[in-house]
Design an enzyme around this catalytic site. Sequence first.
Site, short mmCIF file in Angstrom:
data_model
loop_
_atom_site.label_atom_id
_atom_site.label_comp_id
_atom_site.label_asym_id
_atom_site.label_seq_id
_atom_site.Cartn_x
_atom_site.Cartn_y
_atom_site.Cartn_z
N ARG A 60 0.83 -1.20 0.00
CA ARG A 60 0.00 0.00 0.00
C ARG A 60 0.87 1.26 0.00
O ARG A 60 2.03 1.24 0.39
CB ARG A 60 -0.91 0.00 1.23
CG ARG A 60 -2.00 -1.04 1.21
CD ARG A 60 -2.87 -0.94 2.46
NE ARG A 60 -2.15 -1.30 3.68
CZ ARG A 60 -1.65 -0.44 4.55
NH1 ARG A 60 -1.81 0.87 4.36
NH2 ARG A 60 -1.01 -0.86 5.62
N LYS A 200 -8.93 -2.03 0.58
CA LYS A 200 -8.77 -1.14 1.73
C LYS A 200 -9.53 0.17 1.55
O LYS A 200 -9.91 0.81 2.53
CB LYS A 200 -7.29 -0.87 1.99
CG LYS A 200 -6.54 -2.08 2.55
CD LYS A 200 -7.20 -2.62 3.82
CE LYS A 200 -6.39 -3.75 4.43
NZ LYS A 200 -7.09 -4.39 5.59
N HIS A 219 -10.71 -3.87 12.16
CA HIS A 219 -9.63 -4.48 11.37
C HIS A 219 -9.25 -5.77 12.08
O HIS A 219 -8.34 -5.80 12.90
CB HIS A 219 -8.44 -3.53 11.27
CG HIS A 219 -7.41 -3.98 10.28
ND1 HIS A 219 -6.08 -3.69 10.42
CD2 HIS A 219 -7.52 -4.70 9.14
CE1 HIS A 219 -5.40 -4.20 9.41
NE2 HIS A 219 -6.25 -4.82 8.63
N SER A 239 -1.48 -6.01 9.42
CA SER A 239 -0.94 -7.01 8.51
C SER A 239 0.34 -7.61 9.07
O SER A 239 1.21 -6.89 9.58
CB SER A 239 -0.66 -6.36 7.15
OG SER A 239 -0.09 -7.27 6.27
N LYS A 243 -3.50 -12.52 11.73
CA LYS A 243 -4.96 -12.56 11.68
C LYS A 243 -5.47 -13.72 10.84
O LYS A 243 -6.35 -14.47 11.24
CB LYS A 243 -5.53 -11.25 11.13
CG LYS A 243 -5.31 -10.03 11.99
CD LYS A 243 -6.16 -8.86 11.56
CE LYS A 243 -6.11 -8.56 10.09
NZ LYS A 243 -4.77 -8.20 9.61
N THR A 244 -4.91 -13.85 9.63
CA THR A 244 -5.38 -14.89 8.71
C THR A 244 -5.04 -16.28 9.24
O THR A 244 -5.89 -17.17 9.29
CB THR A 244 -4.75 -14.69 7.32
OG1 THR A 244 -5.16 -13.42 6.81
CG2 THR A 244 -5.19 -15.78 6.36
N ASP A 258 -10.06 -10.48 7.80
CA ASP A 258 -9.46 -9.15 7.82
C ASP A 258 -10.37 -8.02 8.28
O ASP A 258 -9.91 -7.13 8.98
CB ASP A 258 -8.93 -8.82 6.42
CG ASP A 258 -7.94 -7.66 6.41
OD1 ASP A 258 -7.16 -7.54 7.36
OD2 ASP A 258 -7.96 -6.89 5.44
N ARG A 324 1.43 -12.45 -1.84
CA ARG A 324 0.04 -12.65 -1.40
C ARG A 324 -0.70 -13.61 -2.30
O ARG A 324 -0.36 -13.80 -3.47
CB ARG A 324 -0.70 -11.31 -1.45
CG ARG A 324 -0.17 -10.25 -0.51
CD ARG A 324 -0.87 -10.27 0.81
NE ARG A 324 -0.46 -9.18 1.68
CZ ARG A 324 -1.06 -8.87 2.81
NH1 ARG A 324 -2.13 -9.55 3.19
NH2 ARG A 324 -0.63 -7.90 3.57
#
Length: 532
Positions: A60, A200, A219, A239, A243-244, A258, A324
């Site tokens: 990003r 996002k 988030h 990130s 989390k995933t 997410d 990713r």
Amino acid sequence: MATPRVNPNKRLEDQGITGVSNAYYNLLEPALIEMALRRNEGHLGLGGAFLASTGSHTGRSPKDKFVVRHPELEDTIWWDNNAPMSPDAFDRLYTDMLEHLKGRDVFVQDLFGGADPAHRLDVRVVTELAWHGLFIRHMLRRPQADELAQFVPEFTIINCPSFKADPARHGCRSETVIALDLKRKLILIGNTAYAGENKKSVFTLLNYLLPEKGIMPMHCSANHALDDPDDAAVFFGLSGTGKTTLSAEPSRVLIGDDEHGWSDTGIFNFEGGCYAKTINLDPEAEPEIHATTHRFGSVVENMIHDPDTLELDFADDSLTANTRVAYPLDAISNASATSLGGVPRNIIMLTCDAFGVLPPIARLTPAQAMYHFLSGFTSKVAGTEQGVTEPQPTFSTCFGAPFMPRRPEVYGKLLQAKIAQFGSECWLVNTGWTGGAYGEGSRMPIKATRALLNAALDGSLKDVEFRRDPNFGFDVPVSVPGVADVLLDPRRTWENPEAYDAQAAKLVGMFAENFAQYVPFIDDEVKRAAIG
């Protein structure tokens, strides 16, 4: 050759887009892949995955993100965190981008942001790249045929990677721009092919809109017990904090990885898919996520692969560490069919502590939870933003400052009210370093993290002995089955305990300095939690 699937209810002219060569509406995955290959946007990988490169932008670009400064929105935007753009500059940017699109093909996807029909957002995404259309079909939620026939977008995203902004003319920082006009309900993205900007942008919109409805945007990833959707848990984190990985626990049902909302009836996923990091992805530790990298329709971003065999190199970060894979939720066998869950019984705040100070898990009081939520301490990991090549300690309020258009206290008070109303248990989990800081210690063993999380979620962690942490005042378990006792006391994992003490004092000071900005907006109980 793919043929346009036109939605007669809403043509591109309504967004001011005219003169394009072809507009392809709501193509399905096979057609999008076919078009992307015809246009040389990438390669077909093993199993039918699409292998894409995002060029110079492999993460990003938060410094290039702007919000249009309308007078009526002046008091609702957190301007210290959101760079302003004048309405006139946005108008020039919009006009120039529309002119740039003339004579080009565009790919249109009409999608929902949000699994709860009562609170979802109707979003039209217009992309210059066919594979971006494939990506966003995974990441947002797809209307049924009857819903698509009546679809009228509330917000529109126009993404044009070949367009270069002019800072002098468009009031931006560089040739790259992400501009949100909340009044005109438009988002313009230029000069970046990083697909994550699309999703996002929708998250940022929902973070602005939902608090007015009393809904907490988060988030976070989320899951629930196999036989009980009301036994839900959310995992806050930036990130790279896990989390995933941690929400995709086989013994529980995955709601999403997410972005979620928390209404009075429960939690709901904003998205329809997952966007998982693949660097060093282990097929034994995470077999289902690994399998998505050679699944038909998955989008694999920036991964080095053998040009002959197409085998992916999961260890190669020469292009970026932010490799990713994007895939729909139904690629995960234990994913929820509804993407809905009950009110979270457990709230987990994930942090990647590059200082090696925090314990692997700690129990938080509601006031401590508010403190750590507003602090949002973690480490930016390599690749998630342009220029980040190694972990950098940072405070990202609400565990998602780049996506928060409103002031942090708005989200903090919402979370505080939800915890008070529903009595959720709160935990802080460190997935970062132990035995020393980054460069000296090692990453927290994922096996231990999972054992501790399972104990928190099944309630057995409540029954163990706890000690009070001398640095932060929260409770830390002394002994947990399946986890080495020494790991639970980070000071004992360091070869030099005095060096740990110095590092801990440094981190406590950083917390205090950062939190001073929130003191005028919080209650006395949270202030007491801030001093341990």
